[in-house]
Design a protein around this motif. Sequence first.
Motif, mmCIF file in Angstrom:
data_model
loop_
_atom_site.group_PDB
_atom_site.id
_atom_site.type_symbol
_atom_site.label_atom_id
_atom_site.label_comp_id
_atom_site.label_asym_id
_atom_site.label_seq_id
_atom_site.Cartn_x
_atom_site.Cartn_y
_atom_site.Cartn_z
ATOM 1 N N TRP A 153 0.819 -1.208 0.000
ATOM 2 C CA TRP A 153 0.000 0.000 0.000
ATOM 3 C C TRP A 153 0.865 1.275 0.000
ATOM 4 O O TRP A 153 0.846 2.051 -0.958
ATOM 5 N N LEU A 154 1.668 1.477 1.049
ATOM 6 C CA LEU A 154 2.286 2.798 1.232
ATOM 7 C C LEU A 154 3.594 3.005 0.476
ATOM 8 O O LEU A 154 3.911 4.126 0.070
ATOM 9 N N LYS A 155 4.382 1.943 0.282
ATOM 10 C CA LYS A 155 5.746 2.122 -0.230
ATOM 11 C C LYS A 155 5.777 2.911 -1.531
ATOM 12 O O LYS A 155 6.638 3.766 -1.723
ATOM 13 N N ARG A 156 4.845 2.639 -2.424
ATOM 14 C CA ARG A 156 4.873 3.308 -3.734
ATOM 15 C C ARG A 156 3.991 4.552 -3.778
ATOM 16 O O ARG A 156 3.814 5.141 -4.838
ATOM 17 N N ASN A 161 5.739 6.351 3.991
ATOM 18 C CA ASN A 161 5.631 4.880 3.979
ATOM 19 C C ASN A 161 6.349 4.215 5.152
ATOM 20 O O ASN A 161 5.786 3.357 5.823
ATOM 21 N N ILE A 162 7.571 4.641 5.403
ATOM 22 C CA ILE A 162 8.340 3.912 6.433
ATOM 23 C C ILE A 162 8.001 4.386 7.848
ATOM 24 O O ILE A 162 8.293 3.684 8.812
ATOM 25 N N VAL A 163 7.400 5.571 7.957
ATOM 26 C CA VAL A 163 7.001 6.030 9.294
ATOM 27 C C VAL A 163 5.861 5.130 9.785
ATOM 28 O O VAL A 163 5.912 4.590 10.895
ATOM 29 N N ILE A 164 4.876 4.934 8.907
ATOM 30 C CA ILE A 164 3.723 4.105 9.298
ATOM 31 C C ILE A 164 4.096 2.621 9.200
ATOM 32 O O ILE A 164 3.911 1.845 10.136
ATOM 33 N N VAL A 219 10.165 5.213 -6.688
ATOM 34 C CA VAL A 219 9.615 5.012 -5.338
ATOM 35 C C VAL A 219 9.705 6.344 -4.581
ATOM 36 O O VAL A 219 10.790 6.923 -4.487
ATOM 37 N N PRO A 220 8.573 6.816 -4.050
ATOM 38 C CA PRO A 220 8.559 8.164 -3.468
ATOM 39 C C PRO A 220 9.148 8.241 -2.059
ATOM 40 O O PRO A 220 8.474 8.669 -1.129
ATOM 41 N N MET A 221 10.405 7.822 -1.919
ATOM 42 C CA MET A 221 11.031 7.946 -0.602
ATOM 43 C C MET A 221 11.280 9.431 -0.319
ATOM 44 O O MET A 221 11.382 10.243 -1.252
#
Length: 321
Positions: A153-156, A161-164, A219-221
């Motif tokens: 779900w969140l990574k892309r 993404n990595i906070v949640i 990837v929206p890091m």
Amino acid sequence: MSESAIKTDIQLGGASAPLGASGELDLSEVRDWIALLKPRVMSLVVFTGLVGLLVAPGHIHPVLAATAILCIAVAAGASGAINMWYDRDIDAVMRRTASRPIPAGRIRPQAALTFGIFLAIASVVVMGLATNWVAGAALAGSIGFYVFIYTMWLKRRTPQNIVIGGAAGAFPPAIGWAAVTGNLGVEALVMFAIIFVWTPPHFWSLALFANGDYQRAGVPMLPVVAGAKETRRQIWLYSLVMAPLGLLPTVIGMAGLAYGAAALVLGGFFLEAIWRVKRDVQDEAGVSRSNDAPARYAFKFSILYLFLLFAALAADRMIFG
Ligand code: HEM
Ligand SMILES: CC(C)=CCC/C(C)=C/CC/C(C)=C/COP(=O)(O)OP(=O)(O)O
């Protein structure tokens, strides 16, 4: 190449099973199946889970304790395998991950998925039966967080993404705790919180020097979306919360002053490492000097930090009771 084209390309890439054509076990293929489990990441996950189990009050039979730790390892590995199945398209375009078994065509995606699902279910069922279903449910929750919330779900979709999604990796000490006590008390919550707040500095330090990879893969890091300067600022802010949070076990009486002293020193070194990231990499005009060294150091130190902090927690409990 489009996402689906890359996926098809990879799917055509090669068959695999741990047995070679002759039916003999092929060691390099065994290595590939082990690589699917992300064993190096798993090692610290298992260690924090073990510490959660060791510091929990009460008694657990050593065989059941070993089973619980094995289940955490297998669950972490299973979710790593499912993550590699799902991410095979972006792994193929990132330099750091291109040689993984699926993008390199050494393991079929479908086989990796089946392997991951089987191990995930087995780990939860065995955990529930061997210890209790609070631990089993927490283990299922951490797999679900990594696979569904973070990976699918969140990574892309969002730089948060990595906070949640980071909650996935924060569960293991609480799972170890629950395996012994059958509940998730405030101590479990404190250990969860420490890893939860540690995750952004850990990962964004890596994202700073792996930025090119994430850009290429779309990837929206955070460094891709908000830039390196904003990422450094956020890493610093999370670290300012994380270092004092490391003292909480002493504050709530879960650990003694020896642990508190260790947490203070480690927190100081952590802040120093992150301060170098924040300060060093910008010239007067705000342009990056492309000096990756502070971020590389901070990423490596984040791992050492968490290892030593949890080792201190276990040592404090075992030596001073
Ligand atoms: C959402 C949360 C997290 C993200 C996105 C993340 C991301 C990463 C990435 C991308 C790497 C490089 C891996 C590689 O090159 O194979 C890495 C390495 C590592 N991570 Fe994390 N991580 C997270 C949470 C954690 C947690 C909770 C732990 C342990 C408690 C952990 C422990 C490690 C370790 C030990 C390594 C080094 C592996 C090596 O030696 O190559 N990570 N992490
Ligand atoms: C018990 C249990 C289920 C634990 C698993 C928790 C765990 C280790 C979570 C961390 C997730 C992790 C390594 C993300 C790597 O990001 P990524 O997948 O985006 O990295 P990659 O680019 O290297 O694939």
